[in-house]
Scaffold this motif. Structure first.
Motif, PDB file in Angstrom:
ATOM      1  N   GLU A 285       0.771  -1.225   0.099  1.00  0.00           N
ATOM      2  CA  GLU A 285      -0.120   0.054  -0.110  1.00  0.00           C
ATOM      3  C   GLU A 285       0.889   1.187   0.015  1.00  0.00           C
ATOM      4  O   GLU A 285       1.985   1.360   0.693  1.00  0.00           O
ATOM      5  N   LYS A 286       0.358   2.246  -0.970  1.00  0.00           N
ATOM      6  CA  LYS A 286       1.015   3.555  -0.479  1.00  0.00           C
ATOM      7  C   LYS A 286       0.601   4.322   0.484  1.00  0.00           C
ATOM      8  O   LYS A 286      -0.593   3.794   1.153  1.00  0.00           O
ATOM      9  N   PRO A 287       1.157   4.915   1.271  1.00  0.00           N
ATOM     10  CA  PRO A 287       0.574   5.696   2.561  1.00  0.00           C
ATOM     11  C   PRO A 287      -0.614   6.439   2.228  1.00  0.00           C
ATOM     12  O   PRO A 287      -0.644   7.314   1.208  1.00  0.00           O
ATOM     13  N   SER A 288      -1.590   6.205   2.851  1.00  0.00           N
ATOM     14  CA  SER A 288      -2.980   6.760   2.670  1.00  0.00           C
ATOM     15  C   SER A 288      -3.346   7.538   3.821  1.00  0.00           C
ATOM     16  O   SER A 288      -4.573   8.315   3.601  1.00  0.00           O
ATOM     17  N   VAL A 289      -2.567   7.632   4.809  1.00  0.00           N
ATOM     18  CA  VAL A 289      -3.039   8.436   5.960  1.00  0.00           C
ATOM     19  C   VAL A 289      -2.790  10.130   5.576  1.00  0.00           C
ATOM     20  O   VAL A 289      -1.788  10.405   5.031  1.00  0.00           O
ATOM     21  N   ASP A 290      -3.613  10.824   6.058  1.00  0.00           N
ATOM     22  CA  ASP A 290      -3.652  12.244   5.828  1.00  0.00           C
ATOM     23  C   ASP A 290      -2.457  12.899   6.554  1.00  0.00           C
ATOM     24  O   ASP A 290      -1.975  12.592   7.598  1.00  0.00           O
ATOM     25  N   LEU A 291      -1.672  13.930   5.963  1.00  0.00           N
ATOM     26  CA  LEU A 291      -0.617  14.615   6.887  1.00  0.00           C
ATOM     27  C   LEU A 291      -1.297  15.372   7.846  1.00  0.00           C
ATOM     28  O   LEU A 291      -2.339  15.727   7.689  1.00  0.00           O
ATOM     29  N   LEU A 292      -0.374  15.837   8.368  1.00  0.00           N
ATOM     30  CA  LEU A 292      -0.780  16.982   9.288  1.00  0.00           C
ATOM     31  C   LEU A 292      -1.583  18.320   8.904  1.00  0.00           C
ATOM     32  O   LEU A 292      -1.174  18.699   7.693  1.00  0.00           O
ATOM     33  N   HIS A 293      -2.387  18.582   9.266  1.00  0.00           N
ATOM     34  CA  HIS A 293      -3.368  19.813   8.822  1.00  0.00           C
ATOM     35  C   HIS A 293      -2.935  20.970   9.250  1.00  0.00           C
ATOM     36  O   HIS A 293      -3.293  21.762  10.363  1.00  0.00           O
ATOM     37  N   VAL A 294      -1.867  21.535   8.559  1.00  0.00           N
ATOM     38  CA  VAL A 294      -0.722  22.465   9.036  1.00  0.00           C
ATOM     39  C   VAL A 294      -1.749  23.800   9.007  1.00  0.00           C
ATOM     40  O   VAL A 294      -1.693  24.787   9.720  1.00  0.00           O
ATOM     41  N   ALA A 295      -2.553  23.877   7.832  1.00  0.00           N
ATOM     42  CA  ALA A 295      -3.561  25.116   7.815  1.00  0.00           C
ATOM     43  C   ALA A 295      -4.551  25.288   8.827  1.00  0.00           C
ATOM     44  O   ALA A 295      -4.890  26.517   9.200  1.00  0.00           O
ATOM     45  N   LYS A 296      -4.598  24.265   9.394  1.00  0.00           N
ATOM     46  CA  LYS A 296      -5.821  24.263  10.402  1.00  0.00           C
ATOM     47  C   LYS A 296      -5.213  24.997  11.783  1.00  0.00           C
ATOM     48  O   LYS A 296      -5.949  25.756  12.355  1.00  0.00           O
ATOM     49  N   TYR A 297      -3.907  24.811  11.855  1.00  0.00           N
ATOM     50  CA  TYR A 297      -3.184  25.649  12.914  1.00  0.00           C
ATOM     51  C   TYR A 297      -2.599  27.076  12.664  1.00  0.00           C
ATOM     52  O   TYR A 297      -2.369  27.882  13.635  1.00  0.00           O
ATOM     53  N   LEU A 298      -2.317  27.149  11.401  1.00  0.00           N
ATOM     54  CA  LEU A 298      -1.603  28.434  11.018  1.00  0.00           C
ATOM     55  C   LEU A 298      -2.616  29.440  10.423  1.00  0.00           C
ATOM     56  O   LEU A 298      -2.424  30.619  10.513  1.00  0.00           O
ATOM     57  N   SER A 299      -3.759  29.013   9.804  1.00  0.00           N
ATOM     58  CA  SER A 299      -4.566  29.904   9.120  1.00  0.00           C
ATOM     59  C   SER A 299      -5.259  30.989   9.819  1.00  0.00           C
ATOM     60  O   SER A 299      -5.810  30.581  10.933  1.00  0.00           O
ATOM     61  N   ASN A 300      -5.042  32.292   9.542  1.00  0.00           N
ATOM     62  CA  ASN A 300      -5.870  33.257  10.315  1.00  0.00           C
ATOM     63  C   ASN A 300      -5.432  33.173  11.942  1.00  0.00           C
ATOM     64  O   ASN A 300      -6.397  33.097  12.806  1.00  0.00           O
ATOM     65  N   LEU A 301      -4.307  32.703  12.284  1.00  0.00           N
ATOM     66  CA  LEU A 301      -3.979  32.492  13.546  1.00  0.00           C
ATOM     67  C   LEU A 301      -4.257  33.722  14.519  1.00  0.00           C
ATOM     68  O   LEU A 301      -4.957  33.478  15.567  1.00  0.00           O
ATOM     69  N   LYS A 302      -3.789  34.711  14.378  1.00  0.00           N
ATOM     70  CA  LYS A 302      -3.786  36.006  14.989  1.00  0.00           C
ATOM     71  C   LYS A 302      -5.608  36.237  14.951  1.00  0.00           C
ATOM     72  O   LYS A 302      -5.757  36.782  16.382  1.00  0.00           O
ATOM     73  N   TYR A 303      -6.272  36.189  14.031  1.00  0.00           N
ATOM     74  CA  TYR A 303      -7.446  36.627  13.974  1.00  0.00           C
ATOM     75  C   TYR A 303      -8.168  35.666  14.787  1.00  0.00           C
ATOM     76  O   TYR A 303      -9.170  36.143  15.781  1.00  0.00           O
ATOM     77  N   LYS A 304      -8.212  34.384  14.823  1.00  0.00           N
ATOM     78  CA  LYS A 304      -8.820  33.419  15.640  1.00  0.00           C
ATOM     79  C   LYS A 304      -8.648  33.443  16.926  1.00  0.00           C
ATOM     80  O   LYS A 304      -9.452  33.261  18.142  1.00  0.00           O
ATOM     81  N   ALA A 305      -7.278  34.205  17.174  1.00  0.00           N
ATOM     82  CA  ALA A 305      -6.935  34.461  18.848  1.00  0.00           C
ATOM     83  C   ALA A 305      -7.769  35.551  19.248  1.00  0.00           C
ATOM     84  O   ALA A 305      -8.109  35.506  20.418  1.00  0.00           O
ATOM     85  N   TRP A 306      -7.589  36.582  18.341  1.00  0.00           N
ATOM     86  CA  TRP A 306      -8.317  37.815  18.678  1.00  0.00           C
ATOM     87  C   TRP A 306      -9.795  37.709  18.755  1.00  0.00           C
ATOM     88  O   TRP A 306     -10.456  38.212  19.745  1.00  0.00           O
ATOM     89  N   LYS A 307     -10.564  36.703  18.081  1.00  0.00           N
ATOM     90  CA  LYS A 307     -11.836  36.278  18.255  1.00  0.00           C
ATOM     91  C   LYS A 307     -12.335  35.607  19.309  1.00  0.00           C
ATOM     92  O   LYS A 307     -13.228  36.027  19.882  1.00  0.00           O
ATOM     93  N   LYS A 308     -11.426  34.980  19.712  1.00  0.00           N
ATOM     94  CA  LYS A 308     -11.507  33.961  20.806  1.00  0.00           C
ATOM     95  C   LYS A 308     -11.303  35.099  22.249  1.00  0.00           C
ATOM     96  O   LYS A 308     -12.068  34.761  23.215  1.00  0.00           O
ATOM     97  N   MET A 309     -10.317  35.996  22.063  1.00  0.00           N
ATOM     98  CA  MET A 309     -10.204  36.917  23.275  1.00  0.00           C
ATOM     99  C   MET A 309     -11.396  37.523  23.478  1.00  0.00           C
ATOM    100  O   MET A 309     -11.536  38.508  24.475  1.00  0.00           O
ATOM    101  N   LYS A 310     -12.210  37.957  22.309  1.00  0.00           N
ATOM    102  CA  LYS A 310     -13.562  38.762  22.664  1.00  0.00           C
ATOM    103  C   LYS A 310     -14.205  38.163  23.890  1.00  0.00           C
ATOM    104  O   LYS A 310     -15.221  38.946  24.563  1.00  0.00           O
TER     105      LYS A 310
END
Length: 495
Positions: A285-310
């Motif tokens: 089998e070729k590796p079929s497992v998904d890689l780490l979801h990097v975008a999930k952690y880095l995408s709009n990181l500051k905005y998400k932190a600010w939104k949660k800070m509200k």
């Protein structure tokens, strides 16, 4: 005074001489009556005549002396008059100095001119006063008494003026000392304010820092958990493939051994060996497992932190200004809650601060736009809300002057209006929360029950200057709080 004493002595001598003459004349008359031709009588007459001539000479001498004394009196009067004439004083200065410049000593110069140096010394101030301030000199001449010397009067006048100036300077000194003390107290208060404000800033930012640290730790923990899960899955796959590779290698070695056999066993086992060689193995089998979801952690990181800070950050449309608060009022660190204390705090009596009634103003004034803020009045029995002009005086009885518009509760009754005129409000229920709405441009100020959305009262006035929200507290058991407003974020995409 010298002339008067001299005249008195001369009069006494003349009276003594007159009495002697009368005595001699009586004796001579008596002798004549007795025997005018006797040698004794003739001798007495001769002596009397001689005495008369002597007395005449004495009288003439005394008359000359009286004449000299009168002349001396007139001279002294002239001198005394000249004491008050600056021009004469200056002239005498010039003459004395002229004699002095010819090589004489100062003492000889005074002696030659016939003026006592003390006289010039005493009149110097008069001459200088006339030259420096002629109007003052003329006023002194007009105001002084007839028997009062100008020098004495001037000295007394100067003493009075200096006393008045000294009194003024001492008063000024006290004022400057009080002002200096106020400045020093202000400097200390500013220093204390800076320290307290710095402490509160650090505490608030520490809360934000702690929130960010917690958010960072949570996000990193989520990343590492995903990493562990996927790493474990990869490990299990690898171990399974290793076992399959070992089984395949064993099969290959067994077939190779059978093929190398030279006896009949190879033929006998051929069928079994063939079946073994044809075992069905799964394709790799070729590796079929998904890689780490990097975008999930880095995408709009500051905005998400600010939104949660509200969720932990609140916005208050009005914050209170501690520099305006009455010394009995105590504000919260967030400057949104105010309560009445039992004693006055040691605060500066700055111009912005209310000193008589328990008022505190908002930190920002309004001179345009529309504004709204909610105040939790709760069960307070005595409170006031509204706006006040920037130019309104903060000292004394404030609500007795113009420049305030508001609503209040006192002794269970509601009232509203513009100071100093208030009218009762027919409110039957007791609002727990009041919404104040200001439309500065339209000149409209309204009060609403926030929970029932019932309009309580509205004012209309053309505002011409900046106005500040005010809060009045007179119930020691019930603080008033300006509630935070609900905020939202509107996202717009670039077209």
């Amino acid at each position: 005074m010298k002339v008067s004493r001299r005249r008195t002595k001369q009069q006494e001598k003349r009276e003594d001489s007159g009495s002697k003459c009368e005595t001699t004349h009586d004796n001579t008359s008596a002798a004549g009556r007795g025997d005018s031709h006797s040698p004794t009588a003739q001798i007495a007459i001769a002596e009397a005549k001689s005495e008369v001539e002597l007395l005449k000479l004495k009288v003439a001498s005394q008359q000359e002396k009286i004449k000299d004394l009168l002349e001396e009196r007139d001279f002294l009067r002239t001198q005394l008059t000249q004491v008050c004439v600056p021009a004469e004083v200056i002239r005498r200065y010039e003459k004395v100095l002229a004699i002095y410049m010819k090589g004489n000593t100062m003492a000889k110069s005074f002696q030659k001119y016939g003026v006592d140096r003390n006289t010039i010394a005493q009149t110097a101030s008069i001459a200088e006063l006339s030259l420096a301030a002629p109007e003052t000199y003329r006023q002194l001449n007009d105001d002084r008494g007839k028997k009062e010397k100008l020098l004495d009067f001037a000295k007394k006048r100067q003493d009075n003026e200096l006393s008045a100036e000294l009194k003024f300077l001492k008063s000024k000194q006290r004022t400057v000392q009080e002002s200096k003390l106020n400045w020093e107290q202000t400097a200390e208060h500013i220093k204390s304010q800076a320290q307290d404000t710095e402490r509160q800033i650090k505490e608030e930012y520490e809360k934000l820092h702690q929130f960010l640290r917690d958010e960072e730790a949570a996000r990193i923990e989520a990343l590492r958990m995903e990493e562990r899960q996927k790493s474990q899955m990869m490990k299990e796959k690898i171990e399974k493939m290793s076992r399959e590779m070992e089984a395949l290698a064993a099969t290959i070695r067994a077939i190779e051994e059978q093929m190398e056999a030279e006896d009949v066993s190879f033929i006998q086992n051929y069928k079994a060996t063939l079946e073994r060689a044809q075992c069905k193995l799964q394709h790799a089998e070729k590796p079929s497992v998904d890689l780490l979801h990097v975008a999930k952690y880095l995408s709009n990181l500051k905005y998400k932190a600010w939104k949660k800070m509200k969720e932990i950050v609140q916005f208050s449309p009005v914050t209170l200004d501690p520099n305006t608060a009455h010394p009995k009022l105590i504000l919260s660190d967030e400057l949104t809650t105010v309560r009445l204390g039992s004693e006055k705090q040691q605060l500066l009596d700055n111009p912005e601060r209310f000193d008589y009634q328990h008022f505190v103003l908002g930190s920002v004034g309004f001179n345009s736009g529309t504004h709204s803020w909610d105040v939790e009045v709760g069960d307070s029995k005595f409170w006031g809300l509204g706006v006040i002009t920037e130019s309104a005086n903060r000292k004394g009885n404030v609500d007795s002057r113009r420049g305030m518009w508001g609503m209040l509760l006192h002794t269970g009754k509601y009232a509203a209006g513009s100071s100093p005129n208030l009218s009762p409000l027919p409110i039957q229920h007791k609002p727990q929360r009041i919404t104040v709405q200001l439309d500065w441009k339209k000149g409209k100020l309204s009060f609403t029950d926030s929970l029932t959305n019932t309009l309580l009262v509205t004012f209309k006035h053309k505002f011409t200057e900046k106005v500040f929200p005010f809060v009045y507290v007179h119930d020691i058991d019930s603080p008033l709080q300006i509630l935070p407003a609900q905020s939202s974020v509107l996202l717009e995409q670039h077209k």
